[in-house]
Design an enzyme around this catalytic site. Structure first.
Site, PDB file in Angstrom:
ATOM      1  N   SER A 258      -8.714 114.104  30.883  1.00 40.06           N
ATOM      2  CA  SER A 258     -10.141 113.990  31.391  1.00 40.06           C
ATOM      3  C   SER A 258     -10.391 113.811  32.930  1.00 40.06           C
ATOM      4  O   SER A 258      -9.360 113.668  33.693  1.00 40.06           O
ATOM      5  CB  SER A 258     -10.919 112.742  30.615  1.00 40.06           C
ATOM      6  OG  SER A 258     -10.337 111.626  31.639  1.00 40.06           O
ATOM      7  N   LYS A 259     -11.609 114.519  33.196  1.00 41.15           N
ATOM      8  CA  LYS A 259     -11.900 114.810  34.728  1.00 41.15           C
ATOM      9  C   LYS A 259     -11.593 113.387  35.465  1.00 41.15           C
ATOM     10  O   LYS A 259     -11.373 113.495  36.593  1.00 41.15           O
ATOM     11  CB  LYS A 259     -13.357 115.099  34.734  1.00 41.15           C
ATOM     12  CG  LYS A 259     -13.696 116.660  35.227  1.00 41.15           C
ATOM     13  CD  LYS A 259     -14.893 116.712  35.860  1.00 41.15           C
ATOM     14  CE  LYS A 259     -16.029 116.671  34.833  1.00 41.15           C
ATOM     15  NZ  LYS A 259     -16.881 117.923  34.647  1.00 41.15           N
ATOM     16  N   ARG A 260     -12.071 112.208  34.865  1.00 43.71           N
ATOM     17  CA  ARG A 260     -11.881 111.060  35.415  1.00 43.71           C
ATOM     18  C   ARG A 260     -10.677 110.345  36.112  1.00 43.71           C
ATOM     19  O   ARG A 260     -10.313 109.626  36.755  1.00 43.71           O
ATOM     20  CB  ARG A 260     -12.440 109.975  34.742  1.00 43.71           C
ATOM     21  CG  ARG A 260     -14.071 109.530  34.945  1.00 43.71           C
ATOM     22  CD  ARG A 260     -14.767 108.403  34.068  1.00 43.71           C
ATOM     23  NE  ARG A 260     -14.048 108.354  32.951  1.00 43.71           N
ATOM     24  CZ  ARG A 260     -13.392 107.313  32.522  1.00 43.71           C
ATOM     25  NH1 ARG A 260     -13.360 106.339  33.235  1.00 43.71           N
ATOM     26  NH2 ARG A 260     -12.905 107.191  31.131  1.00 43.71           N
ATOM     27  N   LYS A 261      -9.557 111.166  35.293  1.00 43.15           N
ATOM     28  CA  LYS A 261      -8.162 110.527  35.746  1.00 43.15           C
ATOM     29  C   LYS A 261      -7.330 111.717  35.910  1.00 43.15           C
ATOM     30  O   LYS A 261      -6.311 111.313  36.468  1.00 43.15           O
ATOM     31  CB  LYS A 261      -7.810 109.879  34.158  1.00 43.15           C
ATOM     32  CG  LYS A 261      -8.527 108.466  33.881  1.00 43.15           C
ATOM     33  CD  LYS A 261      -7.972 107.914  32.746  1.00 43.15           C
ATOM     34  CE  LYS A 261      -8.931 106.609  32.480  1.00 43.15           C
ATOM     35  NZ  LYS A 261      -9.108 106.547  31.242  1.00 43.15           N
TER      36      LYS A 261
END
Ligand code: GLU
Length: 482
Positions: A258-261
Site C-alpha cells: 500500500s501507498k502508506r508503507k
C-alpha cells in the site's frame, strides 16, 4: 489413486496443447497512476509468452466509467515502454467493444444462463444493509430470478448471471492446483449494467475468449471472481484458459502492499532512477526464484528459466531496501557509456562531465536521481563545511591551519593536475606535519567535499580541479582563523 493420476495426466496434456499457441495479456484498468503490481503481473505474462514464442497482448479495461482517469491509459503505455515489455497486439480497449458484451449477455439470457433484473438501487441497498446487520455476506436474493419481471423499460434493468443452485465449480490454477467453489456460495453477479455497459466479469471472459488467451496470469485478488468466469466459459461454450494467480505483494509488515508503507506508483520508481532492469529483476524475485538461487539476472535469463508452477503462493515481501541494493548492483555492472546515457534524464550535468565523474561514484550510486547530490561538490564552487568538523580528533585548530598551509603550496605548484602528481605532492606530508595518513586525508576529504565518505581522494581532487581545490583549502583556513 487411479482417478488422481488420470486427472493429472489430463491437465498436463491440456497444458501441452495450450503451449503450442500461448497468448497472454495484461489488462489494466486506467484508473490512476500505473501500479507496481501491474508491472509485476505484466512481467510474468510477458515472460511466459516470450518463453513459448507466444503473444503478449495489452488490453485496457475501461468499463468502469466512474473511476476512469483520462491520462491513465497513456501512463500505462509509457510505463510498459519504460520497462521494455513490448506488447504484440493492442492496446485493445473495452469501450470499443460494447456490442460484443451486449451480444454475449443476450445469448446468455436466451440460453437461460442469465436473467434480467429490475430491482431498484434502493431495494438493493436496503437488502445489503439488512444482510450486513445480520452479519451475512451481502448478495442478491434472486427475487427477479424467481419472478421474471415483465414490461422491462430500456435503461432500468441489468443482466445477472444465473449461478447453478447446487454443485460446485472447479478450475485449475498453475500456482495453487485445483480450486473448487461451492455454487451455493456464489452470488448472481451483474454482468451487464442498466446503461448497457458490461461489468468486469462479462467483459473479461468475452475478451479473453475472443482474443484466444491461453493463460490468464493475474493477481490473487481475482481468484474469488474466477468461479464466475469459469461458469461464463461453460455457458458461452468457450474453452477455459489456464489460470495462474500470482501472490499478493506485501509490505514488510505483511499487509497488502500500500501507498502508506511502500511507494506503489511506477512513475515514482522511474523518477528516483531505479533502472528498469533492476525493477523487473526484483519483481521476478517476488514469489519466484532462479533454479540456482542467484538473485541478479536479466529479463532474457528470467524468460529462459520461468516455470509458473514454481511460483510460491505465499505473499512475498516487497522490500525497498533490497530493491535499492539490487539497483546498485545493476548500476555497478553497467558499462560507463550506457550509464552515462541513462543518467542524462536525471542530472543537469552535461555528458562530458558525467563521463569524467562517473567512475568516481559508480560504485556508490544506488539510484540515478542521487547522482547530482552525490557529486555536487565537483560542480559547486562553494560547499558547506563547519570549522569543528575540519579539525581531526586530538588535534588543535592551530595545528590544522598549519597543516592546511603546508599542503596548499605544493598543490598550487603542480603543473599538470592529475592524480599521480597530486599523490606525489602529498606523499611526504603526513610525516612532515606529524599526522597519520588517515587524519590528513580525511581532513582534506572533508574540506574538499563536505563529507568523509567520498571516492578515492586523488581522483576526486583531480576531478574537482586545481583552482577549486586551492580555493577550498583557503576557505577552510579562513573559517578556522575567524
Ligand atoms: N482490469 C483488471 C485489473 O485492473 C484485470 C484483472 C484480470 O487480469 O482479469 O487488474
Amino acid at each position: 489413486m487411479a482417478n488422481r493420476s488420470l486427472r493429472a495426466l489430463r491437465s498436463d496434456e491440456l497444458d501441452k496443447s495450450r503451449l503450442s499457441k500461448v497468448r497472454t495479456r495484461i489488462a489494466p484498468s486506467p484508473t490512476g497512476d500505473p501500479h507496481i503490481g501491474t508491472a509485476y503481473t505484466a512481467l510474468f505474462n510477458y515472460a511466459f509468452a516470450k518463453k513459448h514464442n507466444g503473444q503478449f497482448i495489452l488490453r485496457i479495461e475501461d468499463t468502469d466509467r466512474t473511476r476512469l482517469v483520462p491520462e491513465a491509459e497513456q501512463k500505462i503505455i509509457d510505463s510498459l515502454n519504460w520497462l521494455g515489455m513490448k506488447w504484440d497486439e493492442g492496446p485493445y480497449r473495452q469501450s470499443d467493444r460494447l456490442n460484443k458484451y451486449q451480444k454475449a449477455a443476450k445469448e446468455l439470457v436466451e440460453k437461460g444462463a442469465a436473467y434480467y433484473c429490475d430491482c431498484s438501487p434502493d431495494r438493493l441497498d436496503k437488502l445489503r444493509k439488512e444482510q450486513q446487520a445480520k452479519g451475512e455476506v451481502p448478495r442478491y436474493d434472486r427475487k427477479c430470478r424467481l419472478n421474471q419481471p415483465k414490461n422491462l423499460k430500456e435503461g432500468t434493468f441489468v443482466v445477472r448471471l444465473k449461478i447453478p443452485e447446487e454443485g460446485e465449480t472447479s478450475f485449475d490454477d498453475l500456482v495453487r492446483g485445483r480450486i473448487t467453489f461451492q455454487n451455493k456460495d456464489i452470488d448472481d453477479a451483474v454482468i451487464l449494467k442498466s446503461d448497457g455497459w458490461p461489468t468486469y466479469h462479462l467483459a473479461v471472459v468475452v475478451d479473453d475468449a475472443d482474443m484466444k488467451i491461453s493463460h490468464v496470469i493475474r493477481a490473487e485478488e481475482w481468484l474469488s471472481s474466477t468461479p464466475k468466469h469459469a461458469l461464463l466459459y461453460q455457458f458461452l461454450e468457450k474453452e477455459t484458459p489456464i489460470y495462474a494467480h500470482l501472490p499478493l505483494l506485501r509490505n514488510p509488515d505483511r499487509s497488502k502492499i500500500s501507498k502508506r508503507k511502500n511507494p506503489v506508483s511506477l512513475a515514482w520508481y522511474r523518477e528516483q532512477g531505479y533502472l528498469p532492469e533492476a525493477v523487473l529483476n526484483y519483481l521476478a524475485l517476488m514469489g519466484w526464484s532462479m533454479p540456482d538461487s542467484r538473485e541478479k539476472f536479466s529479463l532474457p535469463e528470467f524468460i529462459e528459466n520461468l516455470d509458473l508452477k514454481r511460483i510460491d503462493p505465499a505473499g512475498p515481501v516487497f522490500d525497498l531496501q533490497k530493491l535499492g541494493w539490487l539497483n546498485g548492483e545493476w548500476i555497478r555492472s553497467m558499462a560507463a557509456a550506457q550509464l552515462t546515457e541513462r543518467l542524462k534524464d536525471y542530472t543537469r550535468v552535461g555528458s562530458i562531465d558525467i563521463t569524467r565523474i562517473l567512475p568516481l561514484v559508480q560504485e556508490r550510486l544506488k539510484k540515478l536521481a542521487e547522482f547530482d547530490l552525490l557529486t555536487s561538490y565537483f560542480f559547486r564552487k562553494e560547499i558547506d563545511i563547519v570549522p569543528k568538523e575540519i579539525i581531526p580528533k586530538d588535534k588543535t585548530k592551530e595545528e590544522t591551519v598549519g597543516t592546511l598551509k603546508t599542503i596548499s603550496g605544493p598543490l598550487e605548484k603542480i603543473e599538470k593536475w592529475d592524480k599521480e602528481s597530486i599523490e606525489k605532492a602529498l606523499a611526504d606530508k603526513p610525516e612532515k606535519v606529524g599526522w597519520s595518513k588517515t587524519d590528513l586525508f580525511q581532513m582534506i576529504r572533508y574540506v574538499q567535499t563536505g563529507s568523509r565518505a567520498t571516492p578515492p581522494l586523488f581522483e576526486t581532487l583531480e576531478a574537482i580541479g586545481q583552482e577549486v581545490t586551492i580555493a577550498r583549502i583557503r576557505k577552510a583556513i579562513n573559517l578556522l582563523n575567524q
